[in-house]
Design a protein around this motif. Structure first.
Motif, PDB file in Angstrom:
ATOM      1  N   HIS A 154     -19.621   9.712 -16.989  1.00 16.13           N
ATOM      2  CA  HIS A 154     -19.209  10.393 -18.216  1.00 16.13           C
ATOM      3  C   HIS A 154     -17.726  10.231 -18.530  1.00 16.13           C
ATOM      4  N   THR A 155     -16.986   9.493 -17.698  1.00 12.17           N
ATOM      5  CA  THR A 155     -15.593   9.189 -18.034  1.00 12.17           C
ATOM      6  C   THR A 155     -15.345   7.669 -18.033  1.00 12.17           C
ATOM      7  N   ALA A 173     -13.645  14.835 -21.474  1.00 10.12           N
ATOM      8  CA  ALA A 173     -14.831  14.410 -20.734  1.00 10.12           C
ATOM      9  C   ALA A 173     -14.834  14.781 -19.255  1.00 10.12           C
TER      10      ALA A 173
END
Length: 438
Positions: free
Chosen positions: A379-380, A393
């Protein structure tokens, strides 16, 4: 050049005046302080380090500063959710505190909170709660930095009988930690509606003499303002102003009910605001006009509030909420960009606490309070702008390493000075007690 520690990372966000981003750089640390920030190639050639750490995929940032919390209330997390502030306080929180809050409760609750905050990259917090001498001891044992509040209220509790008693205990705490490397103190009168004029005036005088901050809830809800108008004939902030409290020593927490003239007065007096967006949202307290405060030049820091009203102590989450909420409230997607949110959680908090020359940014000469966050999770990725990924994030689970004063207090996500299993066991025991009596 020699150094005790040399940390390499693809990105460093020093939170300096230029909001720099340093790519493929290193931080050199000796005797608990930052010696230098320089390109990694240059560091490898010119610095002889006792210990050298490579952190591929990580971003290094200053330690996050939680500018308002009630650490021991982590033991009340989830006890009474989805209630208005005054119902929450009068029918659940204050009765639980009256029955259960003692030094053992505060010690175990603070240890749980410190563990959570360290795992989330918080290296310094500003606290307001009973038995502050216990909070200070637990925090120091964990190697963490804190400004511990000398609580003041008018009414009796298990900690003190009246305002004079609270102040006397606070002064003893200040004397004990006068020269401590990690622990500072501040006066912490609870709020204008729980502290009368005479104790507030005395706090103002003593804070000036001791050169320490004052930390207070103010303008948290519309009802608070209405009550003040009824009882005092003026709004709470005006009352504090009349007592001489609006100045650079004051941290005004919440501030959801503000008029334009009040914002101008905060800017003119150098008063700091501590914004707690998630707690304000959960208790439906209102919206702090963050974008307007920043535009006016007010120094705004970030806090989580206590875990009983948040329900976590994540400053990464608080940054994201603050930035997103400000955009929605102001109607501008450009309001409070990621870099501004990061400043609120670092250097702005340091300045509000009177520690701006010591912490809050990664600059030579400052204390080595450093956090490494792994941006390698799904997610990053990919990383176009590290600051944006961090604010919008990243999560606390990605915090992998934390140093405070150059001492590693979190290694590969695990605390080095706190017994995690024992901390959790004590929290479960308290949970069973409180649940049975609520």
């Amino acid at each position: 050049m020699q150094a005790e520690l040399l940390i390499h990372a693809p990105w460093i966000l020093p939170v300096d005046a230029a909001d720099s981003q340093l790519d493929d750089h290193a931080i050199a640390v000796s005797e608990g302080r930052i010696q230098a920030l320089l390109p990694s190639t240059e560091a490898r050639a010119s610095i002889e380090a006792q210990r050298e750490i490579e952190l591929p995929g990580h971003v290094l940032i200053p330690g996050l500063i939680n500018a308002h919390t009630h650490a021991a209330m982590s033991l009340m997390r989830g006890l009474a959710d989805d209630l208005p502030l005054m119902t929450w306080l009068h029918e659940h929180i204050w009765p639980a505190e009256q029955r259960w809050v003692d030094p053992a409760f505060v010690g175990d609750g603070t240890r749980l909170a410190v563990l959570e905050m360290l795992r989330g990259g918080v290296t310094c917090y500003n606290d307001m709660y009973f038995h502050p001498e216990v909070s200070a001891q637990v925090t120091a044992e964990a190697g963490m930095r804190a400004v511990i509040g000398m609580i003041v209220i008018d009414f009796p509790t298990g900690y003190a009988a009246d305002a004079d008693g609270y102040i006397a205990k606070g002064l003893a705490l200040h004397e004990h930690y006068r020269d401590h490397p990690l622990i500072r103190v501040a006066f912490a009168p609870h709020s204008p509606y729980t502290v009368s004029d005479a104790p507030l005036s005395r706090v103002r005088t003593l804070a000036d003499q001791l050169e320490i901050p004052i930390h207070i809830h103010v303008h948290e809800t519309r009802d608070e303002v209405t009550q003040s108008l009824r009882d005092h004939g003026q709004r709470p902030l005006a009352r504090l102003d009349g007592l001489g409290l609006l100045d650079p020593a004051l941290l005004a927490v919440h501030m959801t009910q503000l008029e334009d003239a009040e914002i101008e007065r905060l800017a003119a007096t150098g008063t700091h605001v501590v914004h707690c967006p998630e707690s304000n949202l959960k208790l439906a307290s209102g919206f702090c006009p963050l974008a307007r405060l920043l535009e006016a030049g007010v120094n705004v820091a970030l806090g989580t509030d206590g875990a009983a009203s948040n329900n976590d102590l994540s400053m990464l989450g608080e940054m994201r909420t603050a930035a997103l909420l400000a955009k929605g409230v102001s109607g501008s997607a450009a309001a409070v960009p990621a870099s501004a949110a990061l400043r609120m959680a670092t250097i702005n908090g340091a300045r509000a606490l009177g520690l701006g020359e010591e912490i809050g940014s990664l600059e030579p000469g400052k204390a080595a309070d450093i956090v490494a966050i792994d941006l390698g999770d799904a997610h990053t990725q990919p990383v176009y702008h590290p600051t944006s990924q961090l604010v919008y994030a990243a999560s606390s689970s990605q915090v992998r390493q934390v140093w405070i004063n150059g001492r590693q207090v979190l290694r590969d996500g695990a605390p080095t000075l706190i017994d995690t299993a024992d901390t959790f066991a004590r929290a479960r025991t308290w949970g069973e007690r409180l649940a049975a009596s609520d």
